[in-house]
Write an enzyme that holds these catalytic residues in place. Sequence first.
Site, short mmCIF file in Angstrom:
data_model
loop_
_atom_site.label_atom_id
_atom_site.label_comp_id
_atom_site.label_asym_id
_atom_site.label_seq_id
_atom_site.Cartn_x
_atom_site.Cartn_y
_atom_site.Cartn_z
N PHE A 54 0.64 -1.20 -0.05
CA PHE A 54 -0.14 -0.34 -0.01
C PHE A 54 0.30 1.42 -0.21
CE2 PHE A 54 -2.31 -3.35 2.65
CZ PHE A 54 -3.16 -2.81 1.19
N ASP A 55 0.83 2.62 -0.52
CA ASP A 55 0.69 3.74 -0.70
C ASP A 55 0.00 4.01 0.52
OD1 ASP A 55 1.66 5.91 -1.40
OD2 ASP A 55 -0.56 6.50 -1.55
N LYS A 56 0.74 5.30 1.63
CA LYS A 56 -0.15 5.73 2.24
C LYS A 56 -0.57 6.80 2.36
CE LYS A 56 1.64 8.35 5.54
NZ LYS A 56 1.22 9.19 5.70
N THR A 57 -0.60 7.58 2.65
CA THR A 57 -1.03 8.98 1.59
C THR A 57 -2.06 8.95 0.96
OG1 THR A 57 0.90 10.23 2.88
CG2 THR A 57 -1.30 11.38 1.59
N VAL A 113 -1.17 -1.22 -4.19
CA VAL A 113 -2.75 0.42 -4.23
C VAL A 113 -2.14 1.42 -4.11
CG1 VAL A 113 -4.76 -0.03 -3.20
CG2 VAL A 113 -3.84 -1.55 -2.76
#
Length: 633
Positions: A310-313, A507
């Site tokens: 996953f990307d965070k922001t 994602v």
Amino acid sequence: MQQFILGKKNQITVISGILIVLGFFSHFVLHNLGLSQGSLMIASVFGVAPIAIQAYQALKVKVVSIDVLVTIAVIGAFLIQNYEESAIVTFLFLFGHFLEQRTLNQTRSAIKELTDMAPESALRQLANGEFVEVDVDDVDEGDILLVKTGAKVPVDGTILTGEGHINEASITGESVPASKTIDSAVFAGTILENGTIQIRADRVGEDTTFGRIIELVEEAQDSKSEAERFIDKFSKYYTPAVLVLAFVVWMISQNVELAITVLVLGCPGALVIGVPVSNVAGIGNGARNGVLLKGSEVIHDFSRVDTIVFDKTGTLTIGNPEVAEKEIYAENVNEVLGYLASVERESDHPLAKAVLTNIGTTTFSTVEETEVVKGGGIVAKVNGHRIAVGNVALMEKENVKLSKKAQADVKRFEQNGNSLVLTAVDGNLQVLMGIRDQIRPGVKNDLEGLRKLGVKNLVVLSGDNQGTVDLVARELGLTDAHGHMLPEDKSAHIEKLQKEGQIVAFVGDGVNDSPSLALADIGIAMGSGTDVAIETSDVVLMNSDFSRLPHALGLTKATAANMKQNIIIALGVVVVLVASLFFSDWMNMSIGMLVHEGSILVVIFNAMRLLKFRLKGNRNNVKTGVKEIVTAK
């Protein structure tokens, strides 16, 4: 003539059925053998005509299709004067095709519903301010449009005046209407349930979100999965093999009827139809529920994913920083907050916006002698006071002394993953704010749902500082977390995981995520992300609804399993029928064809269960009030 006959296939089926009934009625009731055989002969000729044409068309392109097998079998039965068998076989084959097309159309109804939702007209504002109805294709970007209660929003746009509740089920799959006010984004194909709004057209035609959904779903239907490619290759060799087997049986037994029966029983109808119908039903379910699956190959690969990165922001977090913690050291709180708000109003930095949102309504003052300190913050004069707003480094530069309590607060805020905003008035620390992005509501439960579906590793890669990333990872129970990651670092990490034998899904939502989305085995884009991210992805979660991710994975697993079930059913029926022919006395052409057509309907109805697939326990089911239905493995 060929097209005319093929176009009248349903009518021919009805006539054939009537003639068969007349033939048996003449034989058993009227005891008129001539009329009976005549009726069955005509039924055979009528019935075999469209089948023979399709067989001829297939042979012209060097394909030995099922129609070839049936045509040979019917002609053979006719020549040996077994008119009952030839008539019944042709009728069952045609009637089976009719039922097959009818049920297939039902599985495609989810896609048809999308196209039917497409708006056809719009109310466009003229130069004199009046609104006139025009074709939606005549709307250009920048046009002002009027949308009334009950009408479809014609384009993607932004609300200029008015407010209301919009049903966005066609875009997000969410049945609860979304509240929209001035500056809210609206999407083509959604329905204004109440209120009246004026919107500015931002995207029109095929560029709208709705237009892209239809385009992507149609492309997905045309793609072929690994299972379908296997079936294509299998059928290429299987049909000739059946012909050879029938010839060998005739050579050994000298029994023409037995050889013809082998041809009928060997028809792989359910095998050919089983996988595509599962694919269409799975994609249709996704389209109805805010998940775009770009093809059946995506379904196959996604169902096998064991690692999700996953990307965070904007993915795990909302993407809008908010004040999470605050300490006030001033006695005149309202006055200090007014100074702080006055200074922050001069900035368009995301942290400044978060501070202003947190303060809310206050008294603003004139700001003078503003100085932006690079990498530090802002220093300015407000009502004769020197106001410094920024990080710890700015406080040191301004010679602001931090008390032991303030130092402990700073340390605690940093450990909690906050970005710090300190405010000093005339050299004294007055306010400390900790700002961080907020985790999406319900994400932790969604991640647990992914684990239950067999995902072993949940990893976050972010350009943010390691402390913030670690905090998110701890709160969500992720397997691994890496901060300070540039786009090339994310891609390199994904490559590393793939070399270790992991099947990786990524994602993300930003332009910087595009390389990773393209590199991963499955790229998953949040629907409100950038165009580049959406175009390079394999799966799109419309409206950036993270809760759709477990549904998407569960759906692909159910669809992949459904394809395998249909292959097993189809091959199993053929094996049982052929074995029954050689080792029992009750099997004949008519029974074999009846069982074949039944097996086609079985695989179609099995696939149609996917249209009602709902992942048990998914929070989205509770939210929408949809009854939980499990139709997986």
